[in-house]
Design a protein around this motif. Structure first.
Motif, PDB file in Angstrom:
ATOM      1  N   PHE A  48       7.500  -9.833 -61.818  1.00 61.32           N
ATOM      2  CA  PHE A  48       8.623  -8.794 -62.181  1.00 61.32           C
ATOM      3  C   PHE A  48       7.337  -7.959 -63.495  1.00 61.32           C
ATOM      4  CE2 PHE A  48       9.411  -7.732 -67.682  1.00 61.32           C
ATOM      5  CZ  PHE A  48      10.655  -7.263 -67.385  1.00 61.32           C
ATOM      6  N   ILE A  49       6.423  -7.763 -63.730  1.00 65.70           N
ATOM      7  CA  ILE A  49       5.514  -7.181 -64.317  1.00 65.70           C
ATOM      8  C   ILE A  49       5.482  -6.029 -62.927  1.00 65.70           C
ATOM      9  CG2 ILE A  49       2.466  -6.041 -65.138  1.00 65.70           C
ATOM     10  CD1 ILE A  49       3.192  -8.375 -66.531  1.00 65.70           C
ATOM     11  N   ASP A  50       4.962  -6.105 -62.001  1.00 63.68           N
ATOM     12  CA  ASP A  50       4.252  -5.412 -60.569  1.00 63.68           C
ATOM     13  C   ASP A  50       6.223  -5.107 -60.361  1.00 63.68           C
ATOM     14  OD1 ASP A  50       2.096  -6.574 -60.988  1.00 63.68           O
ATOM     15  OD2 ASP A  50       2.200  -8.178 -59.159  1.00 63.68           O
ATOM     16  N   LYS A  51       7.170  -5.294 -60.997  1.00 61.77           N
ATOM     17  CA  LYS A  51       8.241  -4.158 -60.228  1.00 61.77           C
ATOM     18  C   LYS A  51       8.482  -3.379 -60.954  1.00 61.77           C
ATOM     19  CE  LYS A  51       9.618  -7.121 -56.923  1.00 61.77           C
ATOM     20  NZ  LYS A  51      10.058  -6.964 -55.528  1.00 61.77           N
ATOM     21  N   ILE A  52       7.933  -3.224 -62.729  1.00 60.64           N
ATOM     22  CA  ILE A  52       8.083  -2.055 -63.263  1.00 60.64           C
ATOM     23  C   ILE A  52       7.738  -1.092 -62.723  1.00 60.64           C
ATOM     24  CG2 ILE A  52       7.517  -0.873 -65.314  1.00 60.64           C
ATOM     25  CD1 ILE A  52       6.692  -3.705 -66.813  1.00 60.64           C
ATOM     26  N   ILE A  53       8.594   0.381 -62.831  1.00 56.99           N
ATOM     27  CA  ILE A  53       8.309   1.412 -61.527  1.00 56.99           C
ATOM     28  C   ILE A  53       6.939   2.480 -62.200  1.00 56.99           C
ATOM     29  CG2 ILE A  53      10.537   1.959 -61.084  1.00 56.99           C
ATOM     30  CD1 ILE A  53      10.846   4.252 -63.166  1.00 56.99           C
ATOM     31  N   ASN A  54       6.465   2.736 -60.742  1.00 55.13           N
ATOM     32  CA  ASN A  54       4.726   3.511 -61.870  1.00 55.13           C
ATOM     33  C   ASN A  54       5.012   4.602 -62.918  1.00 55.13           C
ATOM     34  OD1 ASN A  54       3.403   2.555 -59.138  1.00 55.13           O
ATOM     35  ND2 ASN A  54       3.682   3.464 -57.919  1.00 55.13           N
ATOM     36  N   GLY A  55       4.543   4.577 -63.760  1.00 48.61           N
ATOM     37  CA  GLY A  55       4.238   5.233 -65.107  1.00 48.61           C
ATOM     38  C   GLY A  55       5.391   4.917 -65.681  1.00 48.61           C
ATOM     39  N   GLY A  56       5.800   3.613 -65.742  1.00 48.73           N
ATOM     40  CA  GLY A  56       6.925   2.757 -66.927  1.00 48.73           C
ATOM     41  C   GLY A  56       6.334   2.768 -67.583  1.00 48.73           C
ATOM     42  N   ILE A  57       7.281   1.847 -68.281  1.00 45.79           N
ATOM     43  CA  ILE A  57       6.817   1.456 -69.960  1.00 45.79           C
ATOM     44  C   ILE A  57       6.829  -0.396 -70.395  1.00 45.79           C
ATOM     45  CG2 ILE A  57       6.539   1.304 -72.622  1.00 45.79           C
ATOM     46  CD1 ILE A  57       8.006   4.053 -72.200  1.00 45.79           C
ATOM     47  N   LEU A  58       5.688  -1.006 -70.926  1.00 45.26           N
ATOM     48  CA  LEU A  58       5.864  -2.106 -70.911  1.00 45.26           C
ATOM     49  C   LEU A  58       4.676  -2.587 -72.510  1.00 45.26           C
ATOM     50  CD1 LEU A  58       6.026  -5.126 -70.121  1.00 45.26           C
ATOM     51  CD2 LEU A  58       3.898  -5.804 -69.176  1.00 45.26           C
ATOM     52  N   VAL A  59       6.212  -3.132 -73.111  1.00 41.36           N
ATOM     53  CA  VAL A  59       5.966  -3.449 -74.390  1.00 41.36           C
ATOM     54  C   VAL A  59       5.574  -5.104 -73.994  1.00 41.36           C
ATOM     55  CG1 VAL A  59       6.887  -3.703 -76.506  1.00 41.36           C
ATOM     56  CG2 VAL A  59       7.439  -2.271 -75.119  1.00 41.36           C
ATOM     57  N   TYR A  60       4.952  -5.352 -74.681  1.00 40.71           N
ATOM     58  CA  TYR A  60       4.169  -7.381 -74.592  1.00 40.71           C
ATOM     59  C   TYR A  60       3.206  -7.312 -75.943  1.00 40.71           C
ATOM     60  CZ  TYR A  60      -0.388  -5.233 -73.684  1.00 40.71           C
ATOM     61  OH  TYR A  60      -1.921  -5.591 -74.416  1.00 40.71           O
ATOM     62  N   ASN A  61       4.470  -9.135 -75.669  1.00 37.60           N
ATOM     63  CA  ASN A  61       3.682 -10.232 -76.682  1.00 37.60           C
ATOM     64  C   ASN A  61       2.573 -10.049 -76.719  1.00 37.60           C
ATOM     65  OD1 ASN A  61       3.428 -11.468 -79.376  1.00 37.60           O
ATOM     66  ND2 ASN A  61       4.422 -12.778 -78.311  1.00 37.60           N
ATOM     67  N   GLU A  62       1.477  -9.254 -77.629  1.00 34.85           N
ATOM     68  CA  GLU A  62       0.122  -9.571 -77.499  1.00 34.85           C
ATOM     69  C   GLU A  62      -0.272 -10.766 -78.251  1.00 34.85           C
ATOM     70  OE1 GLU A  62      -2.776  -6.922 -79.141  1.00 34.85           O
ATOM     71  OE2 GLU A  62      -1.376  -6.371 -81.084  1.00 34.85           O
ATOM     72  N   GLU A  63       0.023 -11.833 -79.373  1.00 37.38           N
ATOM     73  CA  GLU A  63       0.317 -13.172 -79.597  1.00 37.38           C
ATOM     74  C   GLU A  63       0.127 -14.779 -79.092  1.00 37.38           C
ATOM     75  OE1 GLU A  63       1.370 -11.754 -83.968  1.00 37.38           O
ATOM     76  OE2 GLU A  63       2.666 -13.711 -83.601  1.00 37.38           O
ATOM     77  N   ASP A  64       0.954 -14.319 -77.702  1.00 37.54           N
ATOM     78  CA  ASP A  64       0.671 -15.221 -76.338  1.00 37.54           C
ATOM     79  C   ASP A  64      -0.167 -14.982 -75.512  1.00 37.54           C
ATOM     80  OD1 ASP A  64       2.371 -15.903 -74.159  1.00 37.54           O
ATOM     81  OD2 ASP A  64       3.465 -16.612 -74.649  1.00 37.54           O
ATOM     82  N   SER A  65      -0.962 -15.872 -75.862  1.00 36.45           N
ATOM     83  CA  SER A  65      -1.918 -15.501 -74.212  1.00 36.45           C
ATOM     84  C   SER A  65      -1.419 -15.891 -73.349  1.00 36.45           C
ATOM     85  CB  SER A  65      -2.679 -16.556 -74.807  1.00 36.45           C
ATOM     86  OG  SER A  65      -2.177 -18.027 -74.597  1.00 36.45           O
ATOM     87  N   VAL A  66      -0.932 -16.413 -72.456  1.00 37.97           N
ATOM     88  CA  VAL A  66      -0.860 -15.995 -71.172  1.00 37.97           C
ATOM     89  C   VAL A  66      -0.217 -14.953 -71.103  1.00 37.97           C
ATOM     90  CG1 VAL A  66       0.592 -17.064 -69.445  1.00 37.97           C
ATOM     91  CG2 VAL A  66      -0.118 -18.787 -71.415  1.00 37.97           C
ATOM     92  N   VAL A  67       0.666 -14.032 -71.711  1.00 39.81           N
ATOM     93  CA  VAL A  67       1.732 -12.404 -71.865  1.00 39.81           C
ATOM     94  C   VAL A  67       0.224 -12.070 -71.539  1.00 39.81           C
ATOM     95  CG1 VAL A  67       3.198 -10.991 -72.490  1.00 39.81           C
ATOM     96  CG2 VAL A  67       4.031 -13.005 -72.202  1.00 39.81           C
ATOM     97  N   LYS A  68      -0.697 -11.736 -72.374  1.00 42.44           N
ATOM     98  CA  LYS A  68      -1.502 -10.890 -72.816  1.00 42.44           C
ATOM     99  C   LYS A  68      -2.442 -10.876 -71.539  1.00 42.44           C
ATOM    100  CE  LYS A  68      -5.075  -9.796 -76.432  1.00 42.44           C
ATOM    101  NZ  LYS A  68      -6.313  -9.956 -75.177  1.00 42.44           N
ATOM    102  N   GLU A  69      -2.528 -11.888 -71.025  1.00 47.20           N
ATOM    103  CA  GLU A  69      -3.622 -12.418 -70.048  1.00 47.20           C
ATOM    104  C   GLU A  69      -3.322 -11.632 -68.562  1.00 47.20           C
ATOM    105  OE1 GLU A  69      -6.256 -16.034 -66.891  1.00 47.20           O
ATOM    106  OE2 GLU A  69      -4.837 -15.993 -68.436  1.00 47.20           O
ATOM    107  N   ILE A  70      -2.082 -11.883 -67.825  1.00 49.10           N
ATOM    108  CA  ILE A  70      -1.245 -11.152 -67.170  1.00 49.10           C
ATOM    109  C   ILE A  70      -1.064  -9.927 -66.896  1.00 49.10           C
ATOM    110  CG2 ILE A  70      -0.496 -13.408 -66.269  1.00 49.10           C
ATOM    111  CD1 ILE A  70       3.111 -12.729 -66.888  1.00 49.10           C
ATOM    112  N   VAL A  71      -0.880  -9.553 -68.373  1.00 47.28           N
ATOM    113  CA  VAL A  71      -0.010  -7.654 -68.495  1.00 47.28           C
ATOM    114  C   VAL A  71      -1.366  -7.293 -68.151  1.00 47.28           C
ATOM    115  CG1 VAL A  71      -0.115  -6.482 -70.504  1.00 47.28           C
ATOM    116  CG2 VAL A  71       1.224  -8.132 -69.899  1.00 47.28           C
ATOM    117  N   GLU A  72      -2.991  -7.621 -69.016  1.00 51.99           N
ATOM    118  CA  GLU A  72      -4.258  -7.238 -68.742  1.00 51.99           C
ATOM    119  C   GLU A  72      -4.531  -7.596 -67.561  1.00 51.99           C
ATOM    120  OE1 GLU A  72      -6.502  -8.540 -71.570  1.00 51.99           O
ATOM    121  OE2 GLU A  72      -5.940  -7.537 -73.798  1.00 51.99           O
TER     122      GLU A  72
END
Length: 451
Positions: free
Chosen positions: A208-232
């Protein structure tokens, strides 16, 4: 356009059918069974099929688009006819993408919170008279339909479900939307009948993250350790905007959000909902709503339907119902209600009836989920287990999974209803958590007779 729905009666499908009908398209459909509220809503629009069943003769060469629902099978006779004629056959999410491919797509994803966050965004937009197209998973106050489509609106706000698209397309729905702006609220293993391991489930969010168009924006919950890891870890060239739970206080049963202009009372409560609120704020700001205008609007948000919804209250007792059934949602909801009403006894009544929640191997995920309740009970149907061809779960197994001292378990609807009659509701909060009906419980009738 002439559009035909195969399995028109589904929750999402019938809303899309009504939205296209309202837009002026010629809509037809079929299904082998249509239940309430879909039945009445389709009937009111003149879209309810005259006969239940599949009729290949309904498929004609002048149909522009066929939309295939998840309820249909691969060998559906109408689908086979459409394929024979070479008609365009879309899954629900494919059609939504086709409609919105020239718009700014805002997609809200995550295992939990996505309906509430999407609802918050739409509430704020509606409050400030900003017209947007949308697709959301719950009925909203002030909106006639869960889907709204136009030619002219610039934004399309989509609740991004990770479940499969259709029998002919086994990709998760949110892989098809290709968002310009996206949000990830949290990841907690779900849909284990489709994603048998946690790693496999997490992989869907990486895609899903990789499907965000180039230059797009991802708002993410940094309190969720799994989300934080895969976003980074993602190498997608996008802008990343973290959010977390904002500071707040609770006084006399009211939650106050701390803002630069002072404490602001809210209609909603619970740390998870405050976390959702901050995610929605970031999205709205990237849609052109400034912080002050967001706060003005969100102060009047009362919550999405069936999401921690107050259904009754008197001087002594408060009753809530919530859609929660996954472990993370049950835990967050139970804690939120106890924190909001610390001086009342909390009676938590959970129904388990999804494939995941009735899977013996998954049950241990519920450990600690009901710990904040003063009285806790779990209802599950042995008949549902038989229908799903799953092994029977004993009371000992259920109690061992929750690790909750004094947990009461019920597998018989009549016995559960008798238990409800024994409850002392003085100075209590009654919390019903289910996406079902506890084997036929009329909740409104129970409330009317006991409060």
């Amino acid at each position: 356009m002439r559009i035909h729905f195969i399995a028109i009666g589904g929750s999402a499908m019938h809303n899309l059918a009504m939205a296209l009908h309202d837009k002026g398209d010629i809509v037809t459909g079929s299904d082998d069974a249509v239940f309430e509220p879909s039945r009445s809503r389709l009937l009111a629009k003149g879209l309810l099929p005259e006969q239940m069943g599949w009729f290949p003769e309904k498929i004609t060469k002048d149909i522009d688009v066929v939309i295939l629902g998840m309820h249909a099978k691969k060998d559906n006779p109408e689908l086979l006819k459409a394929q024979e004629f070479g008609l365009k056959v879309y899954s629900y999410p494919e059609f939504i993408y086709e409609h919105s491919k020239n718009k700014t797509r805002v997609v809200i994803g995550g295992s939990h919170g996505k309906t509430t966050i999407t609802s918050m965004i739409l509430h704020v937009m509606n409050y400030h008279n900003v017209a947007v197209d949308f697709l959301v998973g719950a009925q909203l106050e002030g909106f006639d339909n869960m889907v709204h489509l136009t030619h002219e609106n610039d934004f399309m706000v989509i609740e991004g479900d990770e479940y499969l698209s259709s029998p002919a397309d086994l990709r998760p729905k949110f892989h098809l939307y290709q968002p310009n702006i996206a949000l990830l609220s949290g990841i907690a293993w779900d849909h284990i009948n489709v994603f048998p391991t946690f790693e496999n489930y997490v992989e869907q969010f990486k895609i899903f993250i990789d499907k965000i168009i180039n230059g797009g924006i991802l708002v993410y919950n940094e309190e969720d350790s799994v989300v934080k890891e895969i976003v980074e870890q993602s190498e997608n060239t996008i802008r990343r905007l973290p959010y977390s739970t904002p500071p707040y206080t609770i006084s006399n049963g009211i939650t106050y959000l701390e803002t630069s202009d002072g404490d602001m009372p809210l209609e909603i409560f619970g740390a998870h909902n405050l976390n959702n609120l901050n995610g929605a704020k970031w999205i709205c700001q990237n849609m052109g709503i400034d912080e002050a205008d967001f706060y003005e609007a969100i102060a009047t948000f009362k919550g999405a339907s069936k999401r921690l919804e107050k259904i009754a209250e008197n001087k002594s007792t408060v009753v809530f119902k919530d859609f929660a059934h996954s472990p993370s949602k049950v835990k967050a909801t139970t804690e939120a209600v106890k924190n909001q009403y610390p001086d009342k006894k909390l009676i938590a009544l959970l129904e388990l009836h999804t494939y995941s929640s009735l899977n013996v191997e998954f049950l241990s995920q519920y450990q600690g989920a009901l710990d904040k309740a003063d009285t806790a009970a779990v209802f599950y149907s042995l008949e549902a287990l038989k229908i799903k061809r799953m092994p029977e779960i004993s009371a000992e197994q259920m109690q061992g999974a929750f690790q909750r001292e004094g947990l009461k378990t019920f597998t018989n609807a009549a016995e559960f209803k008798l238990f409800l009659q024994t409850l002392n509701l003085d100075n209590a909060v009654l919390l019903f958590m289910s996406s079902g009906d506890y084997g036929g419980l009329d909740l409104n009738q129970y409330v009317a007779e006991n409060m």
